[in-house]
Design a protein around this motif. Sequence first.
Motif, PDB file in Angstrom:
ATOM      1  N   GLN A 150       0.850  -1.185   0.000  1.00  0.00           N
ATOM      2  CA  GLN A 150       0.000   0.000   0.000  1.00  0.00           C
ATOM      3  C   GLN A 150       0.886   1.236   0.000  1.00  0.00           C
ATOM      4  N   LEU A 151       0.620   2.159  -0.905  1.00  0.00           N
ATOM      5  CA  LEU A 151       1.382   3.393  -1.016  1.00  0.00           C
ATOM      6  C   LEU A 151       0.426   4.563  -0.845  1.00  0.00           C
ATOM      7  N   GLU A 152       0.737   5.471   0.084  1.00  0.00           N
ATOM      8  CA  GLU A 152      -0.158   6.602   0.360  1.00  0.00           C
ATOM      9  C   GLU A 152       0.568   7.928   0.199  1.00  0.00           C
ATOM     10  N   PHE A 153      -0.148   8.883  -0.385  1.00  0.00           N
ATOM     11  CA  PHE A 153       0.294  10.277  -0.472  1.00  0.00           C
ATOM     12  C   PHE A 153      -0.796  11.098   0.211  1.00  0.00           C
ATOM     13  N   ASP A 154      -0.530  11.545   1.437  1.00  0.00           N
ATOM     14  CA  ASP A 154      -1.577  12.173   2.238  1.00  0.00           C
ATOM     15  C   ASP A 154      -1.663  13.681   2.091  1.00  0.00           C
ATOM     16  N   ASN A 155      -0.770  14.283   1.310  1.00  0.00           N
ATOM     17  CA  ASN A 155      -0.840  15.728   1.056  1.00  0.00           C
ATOM     18  C   ASN A 155      -0.251  15.989  -0.330  1.00  0.00           C
ATOM     19  N   LEU A 156      -0.875  15.391  -1.320  1.00  0.00           N
ATOM     20  CA  LEU A 156      -0.360  15.405  -2.683  1.00  0.00           C
ATOM     21  C   LEU A 156      -0.238  16.836  -3.201  1.00  0.00           C
ATOM     22  N   PHE A 157       0.967  17.179  -3.719  1.00  0.00           N
ATOM     23  CA  PHE A 157       1.259  18.513  -4.253  1.00  0.00           C
ATOM     24  C   PHE A 157       1.084  19.615  -3.209  1.00  0.00           C
ATOM     25  N   GLY A 158       0.999  19.235  -1.915  1.00  0.00           N
ATOM     26  CA  GLY A 158       0.802  20.222  -0.862  1.00  0.00           C
ATOM     27  C   GLY A 158      -0.571  20.848  -0.863  1.00  0.00           C
ATOM     28  N   LEU A 159      -1.555  20.184  -1.477  1.00  0.00           N
ATOM     29  CA  LEU A 159      -2.889  20.754  -1.653  1.00  0.00           C
ATOM     30  C   LEU A 159      -3.962  19.999  -0.864  1.00  0.00           C
ATOM     31  N   ASP A 160      -3.563  19.288   0.199  1.00  0.00           N
ATOM     32  CA  ASP A 160      -4.512  18.546   1.029  1.00  0.00           C
ATOM     33  C   ASP A 160      -5.304  17.557   0.180  1.00  0.00           C
ATOM     34  N   GLN A 161      -4.605  16.886  -0.723  1.00  0.00           N
ATOM     35  CA  GLN A 161      -5.199  15.858  -1.567  1.00  0.00           C
ATOM     36  C   GLN A 161      -4.584  14.513  -1.191  1.00  0.00           C
TER      37      GLN A 161
END
Length: 455
Positions: A150-161
């Motif tokens: 499982q791979l997570e990006f919890d603040n993608l591009f710094g835009l709360d995505q």
Amino acid sequence: MPKTRAADTRRQEDEEMMTEGETGARVWSAAFVGMLGLCLALCVLSTVAAAPASAPLIGAIRFEGNHVTRASVLRQQLLIRVGEPLVPSRVAASRQAIMNLGLFVRVNDRVEPLSNGRVAVIFAVKEKTYTWALPRLGRNADGDISYGGQLEFDNLFGLDQRLKLIVEQKQIAGGGTADQQSIEYSTPRLPGTAYGFSTNLTHTQQLEQIEAANGSVGEYRNQNLGLNAALTRWLYREGPNTGWSGSVGLGVSQSNYQYVSGAPDLASSGREVAISVGADYTRVALGRYGYRNGVEYGISASVGGPLIGSDYNQAATGGYYRGYQRLGGDQNLNYQLRFGLSSRSRLLGPAYTLGGAGTLRGYVRDSLEGNAYMLANVEYLHPLFGQPLLRGVLFTDVGNAWFRGDDSPWRLEPAAGLGLRWHITWLVNVNLRVDVAYAFGQHRYQAYVGSNSMF
């Protein structure tokens, strides 16, 4: 002379009537001016109460420590503006709104004077770790043996995505296998707008054992492709992600069954399409150690049929209520109530299932099923050994699922247990949990280990 006197008399009466009208008009004018003055006075008094005359004006708003998170995301949550008087309560509320994003270990604020006589309000944040990988290797809470990652990006591009990728092969407890690939994306609010968005795409290939009403069993391979998307609209374009929001969504699921062995003709392929609408309210404050305080609730409805490409006619409605209550000494009482009702027929399978780590702990996973359900969960949390990040838990779960026509549809199955919670401060919304539950209705114990809160 008589005519002259009569004319004078009428003229005098007209003048008296005009005088009376003017007097009435003056009275009403004076009353209106008085009411207007009273309203203005109240406005002035409320303004003075909110911002004393001596309060300096805000000349700048700055952020520190946001090496990844964009300033636009933080600014969206503020209740203060440049040029307005400094109101400490609104600064504190803005700090809490930034903390409620869940992206930071802590958020502090301070005020510094500027050379022009105004002040700068500064919010200093400590960011969490936003990208992490988790091997999905081992035995989960429901007894499934899985291999994958499982791979997570919890603040993608710094835009709360948030973006989550899962690849997994699973040996299902009780029989059957499943291969799953999924991608999930969500953002509570697109920067500068009142809209949020979420979607997930899942592909599953699963070997299932299906039991007929006469007891015969057949083995089938099911390939399922599912897509869900929802658009959310907050009531207010500016300000924190709190209050009311509405949503509209689309769900599509395509199932293809292939006969493998055993009893034939127990499953058929089909496509389900549903359009949903919902309304939600949230006002939950997030503390430094993951503690929450507040309420959130909502209701939704969905409908599907041939007019929108579905092979089945069905409608459903559901709702939830969650409360998070801070008690003295960093204790918490958390509770939720959920329900659902669907027109889905028994032949198409259950619309809802209960039992397992995320619903009714202690009961065999998905052992309670039907086209209606009700579920309540209550947890009491208390810090252990003086450590606010480590808490002990006492909990109880009560619920059931049933089909229309069942003998006792409102019989609720109880469970109870205890557990541990460890809040991982440097990761977004990760709470390691260990639960041991006893299912009174099935007379069995079950232990669970996971990385997410119950609710």
